[in-house]
Design a protein around this motif. Structure first.
Motif, PDB file in Angstrom:
ATOM      1  N   GLU B  14      42.519  21.790   6.648  1.00  0.00           N
ATOM      2  CA  GLU B  14      43.084  22.248   8.191  1.00  0.00           C
ATOM      3  C   GLU B  14      43.425  20.742   9.143  1.00  0.00           C
ATOM      4  O   GLU B  14      44.004  21.270  10.238  1.00  0.00           O
ATOM      5  N   THR B  15      43.040  19.790   8.831  1.00  0.00           N
ATOM      6  CA  THR B  15      43.304  18.371   9.412  1.00  0.00           C
ATOM      7  C   THR B  15      45.085  18.536   8.931  1.00  0.00           C
ATOM      8  O   THR B  15      45.683  18.163  10.110  1.00  0.00           O
ATOM      9  N   ARG B  17      47.238  21.164   8.507  1.00  0.00           N
ATOM     10  CA  ARG B  17      47.255  22.367   9.718  1.00  0.00           C
ATOM     11  C   ARG B  17      47.587  21.527  10.859  1.00  0.00           C
ATOM     12  O   ARG B  17      48.597  21.844  11.591  1.00  0.00           O
ATOM     13  N   VAL B  18      46.678  20.595  11.512  1.00  0.00           N
ATOM     14  CA  VAL B  18      46.777  20.149  12.634  1.00  0.00           C
ATOM     15  C   VAL B  18      47.301  19.261  13.221  1.00  0.00           C
ATOM     16  O   VAL B  18      48.342  19.023  13.363  1.00  0.00           O
ATOM     17  N   ILE B  19      47.947  18.027  12.126  1.00  0.00           N
ATOM     18  CA  ILE B  19      48.618  17.284  12.056  1.00  0.00           C
ATOM     19  C   ILE B  19      49.881  17.928  12.183  1.00  0.00           C
ATOM     20  O   ILE B  19      51.195  16.920  12.862  1.00  0.00           O
ATOM     21  N   ARG B  21      51.630  20.393  12.865  1.00  0.00           N
ATOM     22  CA  ARG B  21      52.000  20.791  14.434  1.00  0.00           C
ATOM     23  C   ARG B  21      52.076  19.610  15.103  1.00  0.00           C
ATOM     24  O   ARG B  21      52.447  19.257  16.622  1.00  0.00           O
TER      25      ARG B  21
END
Lengths: 425, 192
Positions: B14-15, B17-19, B21
């Motif tokens: 998930e990290t 995924r966020v990074i 973005r």
């Protein structure tokens, strides 16, 4: 340097706890010895002890537990953090506004504890400097005071006013809310332009996105929230419309909480019945001290002395405001509120009769301004400072760091309050 | 910014995924986190979830609360449960956030570091740990995962390392440690 992360400052915490309980024991000891010295039976003091204040404090804290159990506070705080997009100024405005919205409904300590978990995660993620930490927490503390004073159930001094009978729930609310809203806007406006934005906006945006992800599956129990809101609105109407002689405010609070707890339990939620009893105990001993002083008749003498030397009601009120605010600053809001209340009641029955509603506001505003003066003056001051230390944001925030900001906030609050009283009286 | 704290609460995938973005922030976090790509991350999550479904194990024992993986599994044919190990030094607020932030439609259970999940056996369970696999090196893990794997390496079943980055990823300099040789008995490369 924040110390060894494996061993957080346990000793520091223990020392703070010891100091708090030493204060409680000291005040209780002084009150009892004082009463015995001037031959006041303790039973007499207990007969005028304001149990109603404690009942309202405890039940409102428990009611807040019901509301926060729906996750609404977290949800709003996270939405605001995302909306801020990592901008330091927007974070200050949004969380200042949120604090003002929460504080009138719950006591200051609870208000701070509700939004602090989200704030610490957000602040840990964005780029910080010492100046921002000082501005941010100073404004949060001052707005928790102004928000608390904006409603008759927001904090201890306001509850004392409501239970004293010098004004009514709606009379207080209609006057206090606009004044303290204006004060909060003034405080925010003053500080927000002194905050510098961080240059690397990309990192701030990433930080906020990561924060949002840490809460993305947290859901608000909307049905329970709606029910609790309706119960709270009912309590609000009951406080405003039902005469206090027929049903006192503490009974309304008690009934409201009981109905809320039953409703919440029926919805299948676990009831959180734990509350922090340290502030309750502190307030209880200060109420006992106030009762002792009141029984001695000393406060009536002080009130008569003031009335003798200051003839103009307006000047008399301003003088009392200054004295009350300094007492609140030096000895903190609790004792100042408890000690000064009998003087205010006395004046409201004599010189300031007919202006009692504004006298109550003046008293609340001066207690509120004084509470913002030093870190120890505010009910939530040391708790907030301790939580900032625990959060390991990389900077300390204590008495010394708060001093400059506290004096400025005090001056702004007093200036607005005195101008409003001059204008309205 | 401390990326590790976020990884411990939302998992490594998930990290990523966020990074992914926020490509503009890569330079600022490069000491702690390798560069990532949105498309590759999504493909990797799908590929890991597909592999887990094929394995047909009832219990997944994760060293991190891998939100991205659990969300994908929640919408797959997999009907098992996820057990998440929580580091003993994780603060109370982080724990509360993790408990409340679990996706719907998936059964989750938490165990404290050092506690062995009940009814977790080689025939029904699998230990999974996410990290980085720099070319020519041993797996790179967060210190908390490394510490927990040193305890759970005694598990006689499959202990699989999943690399959340492609081969040859440059290892970050801060916040990661090398795994011991005996931690894992299977590796899943992150190449997509």
């Amino acid at each position: 340097m924040n110390g060894n992360p494996l061993f957080p400052k346990q000793g520091h915490k223990k020392a703070k706890d010891a100091a708090s309980f030493l204060l409680i024991a000291g005040v209780l000891g002084i009150s009892v010895l004082g009463a015995l010295a001037v031959k006041i039976p303790i039973k007499n003091v207990m007969e005028i002890f304001q149990y109603d204040v404690l009942i309202i404090l405890i039940t409102m804290e428990l009611f807040t537990n019901l509301i926060s159990g729906t996750n609404i506070m977290q949800y709003i705080a996270v939405r605001l953090a995302i909306k801020s997009n990592g901008s330091r100024r927007r974070i200050l405005i949004f969380f200042g506004a949120l604090m003002f919205l929460i504080s009138p409904l719950v006591n200051n300590i609870t208000a701070v504890l509700i939004i602090l978990p989200v704030i610490t995660v957000l602040l840990k993620a964005i780029t910080l400097d010492r100046a921002y930490i000082c501005v941010f927490f100073s404004i949060l503390l001052s707005i928790s005071n102004t928000g608390g004073a904006a409603s008759p159930i927001g904090d201890f001094p306001a509850i004392v006013i409501m239970t004293s009978g010098i004004t009514t729930f709606s009379d207080y609310l209609l006057r206090a809310m606009p004044l303290f809203l204006l004060t909060s806007i003034a405080l925010l406006s003053f500080w927000v332009f002194r905050v510098r934005e961080c240059i690397d906006g990309n990192v701030q945006k990433l930080a906020v996105d990561l924060l949002g992800t840490r809460y993305k599956h947290i859901k608000v129990d909307k049905k329970t929230l709606l029910g609790l809101c309706l119960i709270f609105v009912g309590m609000f109407f009951a406080w405003s419309l039902i005469p206090r002689d027929w049903m006192p405010p503490e009974t309304v609070a008690l009934i409201g909480y009981t109905v809320g707890a039953v409703f919440s339990a029926l919805r299948g939620n676990a009831l959180k019945l734990t509350i922090d009893f340290k502030p309750i105990l502190t307030i209880a001993v200060f109420l006992f001290l106030a009762g002792t002083v009141r029984s001695s008749g000393a406060l009536e003498s002080i009130a008569q002395l003031l009335q003798l030397h200051i003839q103009s009601p307006r000047l008399l009120l301003l003088a009392i405001m200054v004295i009350t605010s300094i007492a609140s600053g030096l000895f903190s809001a609790g004792p100042a509120a408890a000690a000064m209340m009998p003087i205010i009641v006395n004046l409201c029955e004599t010189t300031l009769a007919g202006k009692a509603h504004w006298a109550a506001i003046a008293y609340a505003a001066s207690i509120c301004a004084g509470s913002s003066m030093f870190l120890w003056s505010a009910t939530a001051g040391f708790i907030l400072s301790g939580k900032v230390d625990d959060a390991r944001l990389g900077y300390c925030w204590g008495i010394r760091e708060y001093l400059k900001y506290g004096i400025i906030n005090y001056s702004i609050q007093m200036a607005i309050a005195m101008a409003a009283i001059m204008l309205m009286l | 910014m401390n990326i590790t704290e976020a990884i411990l609460e939302i998992g490594l995938l998930e990290t990523c995924r966020v990074i992914a973005r926020h490509p503009g922030s890569f330079d600022s976090v490069s000491l702690q986190f390798p560069e990532v790509n949105s498309r590759e991350t999504e493909e990797r999550i799908q590929s890991f979830a597909g592999w887990i479904v094929q394995e047909k194990k009832e219990l997944l024992f994760l060293m991190l609360p891998e939100l991205a993986l659990m969300e994908t599994l929640a919408f797959s044919d997999w009907k098992g449960s996820v057990i998440i190990a929580l580091p003993s030094d994780l603060d109370t607020k982080s724990r509360e956030r993790i408990f409340a932030n679990m996706p719907d439609n998936i059964r989750t259970e938490f165990v404290q570091e050092g506690t062995y999940p009940s009814d977790f056996r080689p025939d029904n369970g699998i230990v999974l740990c996410m990290g980085i696999l720099p070319e020519g090196y041993r797996p790179y893990l967060l210190p908390e995962c490394c510490r927990m794997m040193s305890l759970y390496k005694a598990f006689k079943g499959r202990r699989i390392f999943l690399s959340c980055f492609g081969s040859g990823t440059k290892a970050p300099e801060l916040g990661w440690v090398y795994a011991e040789d005996d931690f894992f008995n299977g590796y899943l490369a992150g190449d997509v």
